[in-house]
Enzyme design. Structure first.
Site, PDB file in Angstrom:
ATOM      1  N   ASP A 259      57.790 -42.583  -6.813  1.00  0.00           N
ATOM      2  CA  ASP A 259      57.514 -43.543  -7.874  1.00  0.00           C
ATOM      3  C   ASP A 259      58.815 -44.279  -8.195  1.00  0.00           C
ATOM      4  O   ASP A 259      59.171 -45.224  -7.494  1.00  0.00           O
ATOM      5  CB  ASP A 259      56.946 -42.766  -9.071  1.00  0.00           C
ATOM      6  CG  ASP A 259      56.411 -43.662 -10.159  1.00  0.00           C
ATOM      7  OD1 ASP A 259      55.782 -44.679  -9.830  1.00  0.00           O
ATOM      8  OD2 ASP A 259      56.598 -43.345 -11.348  1.00  0.00           O
ATOM      9  N   THR A 260      59.542 -43.837  -9.215  1.00  0.00           N
ATOM     10  CA  THR A 260      60.833 -44.481  -9.492  1.00  0.00           C
ATOM     11  C   THR A 260      61.851 -44.184  -8.392  1.00  0.00           C
ATOM     12  O   THR A 260      62.765 -44.961  -8.160  1.00  0.00           O
ATOM     13  CB  THR A 260      61.430 -43.982 -10.830  1.00  0.00           C
ATOM     14  OG1 THR A 260      61.704 -42.588 -10.727  1.00  0.00           O
ATOM     15  CG2 THR A 260      60.479 -44.250 -11.987  1.00  0.00           C
ATOM     16  N   GLY A 261      61.692 -43.019  -7.749  1.00  0.00           N
ATOM     17  CA  GLY A 261      62.623 -42.623  -6.709  1.00  0.00           C
ATOM     18  C   GLY A 261      63.676 -41.625  -7.185  1.00  0.00           C
ATOM     19  O   GLY A 261      64.395 -41.045  -6.375  1.00  0.00           O
TER      20      GLY A 261
ATOM     21  N   ASP B 141      48.306 -34.256  -9.585  1.00  0.00           N
ATOM     22  CA  ASP B 141      47.575 -33.787 -10.761  1.00  0.00           C
ATOM     23  C   ASP B 141      47.549 -34.802 -11.882  1.00  0.00           C
ATOM     24  O   ASP B 141      48.361 -35.730 -11.946  1.00  0.00           O
ATOM     25  CB  ASP B 141      48.217 -32.508 -11.297  1.00  0.00           C
ATOM     26  CG  ASP B 141      49.546 -32.790 -12.003  1.00  0.00           C
ATOM     27  OD1 ASP B 141      50.447 -33.346 -11.347  1.00  0.00           O
ATOM     28  OD2 ASP B 141      49.664 -32.483 -13.201  1.00  0.00           O
TER      29      ASP B 141
ATOM     30  N   GLY C  10      52.903 -30.572  -6.117  1.00  0.00           N
ATOM     31  CA  GLY C  10      52.172 -31.749  -5.671  1.00  0.00           C
ATOM     32  C   GLY C  10      52.049 -31.940  -4.172  1.00  0.00           C
ATOM     33  O   GLY C  10      51.048 -32.451  -3.677  1.00  0.00           O
TER      34      GLY C  10
ATOM     35  N   THR D 237      63.427 -38.565  -8.534  1.00  0.00           N
ATOM     36  CA  THR D 237      63.206 -37.185  -8.078  1.00  0.00           C
ATOM     37  C   THR D 237      63.631 -37.046  -6.623  1.00  0.00           C
ATOM     38  O   THR D 237      64.369 -36.128  -6.254  1.00  0.00           O
ATOM     39  CB  THR D 237      61.716 -36.814  -8.214  1.00  0.00           C
ATOM     40  OG1 THR D 237      61.300 -37.055  -9.556  1.00  0.00           O
ATOM     41  CG2 THR D 237      61.490 -35.359  -7.852  1.00  0.00           C
TER      42      THR D 237
ATOM     43  N   GLU E 266      57.012 -35.303   0.389  1.00  0.00           N
ATOM     44  CA  GLU E 266      56.719 -35.640  -1.005  1.00  0.00           C
ATOM     45  C   GLU E 266      55.272 -36.060  -1.178  1.00  0.00           C
ATOM     46  O   GLU E 266      54.657 -36.618  -0.260  1.00  0.00           O
ATOM     47  CB  GLU E 266      57.618 -36.805  -1.447  1.00  0.00           C
ATOM     48  CG  GLU E 266      59.043 -36.403  -1.771  1.00  0.00           C
ATOM     49  CD  GLU E 266      59.186 -35.933  -3.207  1.00  0.00           C
ATOM     50  OE1 GLU E 266      58.185 -35.477  -3.807  1.00  0.00           O
ATOM     51  OE2 GLU E 266      60.309 -36.028  -3.731  1.00  0.00           O
ATOM     52  N   ASP E 267      54.736 -35.810  -2.367  1.00  0.00           N
ATOM     53  CA  ASP E 267      53.392 -36.293  -2.679  1.00  0.00           C
ATOM     54  C   ASP E 267      53.429 -37.788  -2.990  1.00  0.00           C
ATOM     55  O   ASP E 267      52.625 -38.564  -2.489  1.00  0.00           O
ATOM     56  CB  ASP E 267      52.765 -35.503  -3.836  1.00  0.00           C
ATOM     57  CG  ASP E 267      53.656 -35.442  -5.081  1.00  0.00           C
ATOM     58  OD1 ASP E 267      54.813 -35.918  -5.047  1.00  0.00           O
ATOM     59  OD2 ASP E 267      53.182 -34.903  -6.094  1.00  0.00           O
TER      60      ASP E 267
ATOM     61  N   ARG F  93      44.164 -31.485  -8.599  1.00  0.00           N
ATOM     62  CA  ARG F  93      44.936 -31.380  -7.364  1.00  0.00           C
ATOM     63  C   ARG F  93      44.023 -31.112  -6.170  1.00  0.00           C
ATOM     64  O   ARG F  93      44.307 -31.518  -5.050  1.00  0.00           O
ATOM     65  CB  ARG F  93      45.951 -30.226  -7.460  1.00  0.00           C
ATOM     66  CG  ARG F  93      47.046 -30.443  -8.491  1.00  0.00           C
ATOM     67  CD  ARG F  93      48.122 -29.377  -8.318  1.00  0.00           C
ATOM     68  NE  ARG F  93      49.030 -29.300  -9.461  1.00  0.00           N
ATOM     69  CZ  ARG F  93      50.087 -30.074  -9.642  1.00  0.00           C
ATOM     70  NH1 ARG F  93      50.371 -31.025  -8.777  1.00  0.00           N
ATOM     71  NH2 ARG F  93      50.866 -29.925 -10.699  1.00  0.00           N
TER      72      ARG F  93
HETATM   73  P1  IMP Z   1      59.799 -40.304  -9.528  1.00  0.00           P
HETATM   74  O1  IMP Z   1      61.015 -39.469  -9.774  1.00  0.00           O
HETATM   75  O2  IMP Z   1      59.620 -41.356 -10.591  1.00  0.00           O
HETATM   76  O3  IMP Z   1      59.723 -40.897  -8.150  1.00  0.00           O
HETATM   77  O4  IMP Z   1      58.565 -39.350  -9.794  1.00  0.00           O
HETATM   78  C1  IMP Z   1      57.893 -38.719  -8.818  1.00  0.00           C
HETATM   79  C2  IMP Z   1      57.061 -37.609  -9.429  1.00  0.00           C
HETATM   80  O5  IMP Z   1      56.299 -38.040 -10.574  1.00  0.00           O
HETATM   81  C3  IMP Z   1      56.039 -37.161  -8.424  1.00  0.00           C
HETATM   82  O6  IMP Z   1      56.555 -36.128  -7.606  1.00  0.00           O
HETATM   83  C4  IMP Z   1      54.884 -36.709  -9.285  1.00  0.00           C
HETATM   84  O7  IMP Z   1      55.053 -35.357  -9.655  1.00  0.00           O
HETATM   85  C5  IMP Z   1      54.969 -37.562 -10.519  1.00  0.00           C
HETATM   86  N1  IMP Z   1      54.039 -38.723 -10.447  1.00  0.00           N
HETATM   87  C6  IMP Z   1      54.406 -40.019 -10.396  1.00  0.00           C
HETATM   88  N2  IMP Z   1      53.321 -40.812 -10.349  1.00  0.00           N
HETATM   89  C7  IMP Z   1      52.241 -39.997 -10.345  1.00  0.00           C
HETATM   90  C8  IMP Z   1      50.810 -40.248 -10.285  1.00  0.00           C
HETATM   91  O8  IMP Z   1      50.303 -41.380 -10.235  1.00  0.00           O
HETATM   92  N3  IMP Z   1      50.012 -39.141 -10.300  1.00  0.00           N
HETATM   93  C9  IMP Z   1      50.516 -37.869 -10.370  1.00  0.00           C
HETATM   94  N4  IMP Z   1      51.828 -37.602 -10.410  1.00  0.00           N
HETATM   95  C10 IMP Z   1      52.694 -38.660 -10.413  1.00  0.00           C
HETATM   96 MG    MG Z   2      55.921 -34.203  -7.230  1.00  0.00          MG
END
Ligand code: IMP
Ligand code: MG
Length: 176
Positions: A103-105, A159, A44, A107, A99-100, A165
């Site tokens: 979201d939740t944080g 994606d 991403g 990752t 990072e792209d 992408r």
């Molecule tokens: P987190 O661990 O919830 O912060 O998830 C982050 C990962 O979820 C990102 O690196 C993306 O790969 C994927 N992701 C979360 N939201 C989106 C979105 O709206 N579009 C595409 N990928 C997303």
């Molecule tokens: Mg990602």
């Protein structure tokens, strides 16, 4: 052939380029006189890391890691595993995780802990998109391009089922 299920364009190519130039200028100022290693998360962040790196005026190295795909699904927080590790050591280096989207944080927190354990001189976080409304664990973001609403987005590296992408813009897409 039908195009992507675009509902709304959030950021145009021009807006993205402009904002990346601004953030790159901030990063170049902060790291003036130093060398910076950008760490991208496959796949991403590839488009963002590439664009950002081209606007930096400091010496830059790049490396990539990949995380297991099940961790990329929304709604699977905490399930993160390294699928491809860095090629080179980051010990003693100034490192920036690129990072792209955060979201939740989960990752990002996992990746920051992973990188911190490798003994960098410094470790910072830069993200293209930030969806703070869904944050479950706090992560320290030094550089951020855009805050986005709680809608699924694609483009500029992000994606939807591995597609879109390569869009030059970032759009809200249908989840169908
Ligand atoms: P987190 O661990 O919830 O912060 O998830 C982050 C990962 O979820 C990102 O690196 C993306 O790969 C994927 N992701 C979360 N939201 C989106 C979105 O709206 N579009 C595409 N990928 C997303
Ligand atoms: Mg990602």
């Amino acid at each position: 052939m039908s195009g992507p299920p675009i509902e709304r364009i959030l950021f145009t190519e021009e807006q993205i380029d402009q904002r990346i130039r601004e953030v790159a200028a901030d990063i170049s100022t902060k790291y003036a006189g130093r060398e910076l290693k950008l760490i991208g998360v496959l796949k991403g962040s590839v488009y963002f890391l590439t664009a950002l790196s081209r606007e930096l005026t400091i010496p830059v190295k790049i490396d990539f890691l990949a995380i297991s795909s099940f961790a990329n699904q929304r709604g699977a927080p905490g399930l993160v595993r390294i699928a491809k590790d860095l090629d080179e050591s980051i010990e003693g280096e100034d490192v920036m995780l690129v990072e792209d989207i955060i979201d939740t944080g989960f990752t990002t927190r996992y990746l920051l802990q992973h990188l911190a354990g490798r003994g960098p001189n410094s470790l910072a976080l830069c993200t293209l998109l930030d969806r703070t409304s869904r944050r479950l664990v706090q992560v320290p973001i030094e550089f951020r391009c855009f805050e986005i609403p709680d809608r699924f987005v694609a483009g500029f590296g992000l994606d939807h089922k591995q597609l879109y992408r390569n869009l030059k813009y970032i759009a809200v897409v249908g989840m169908g």
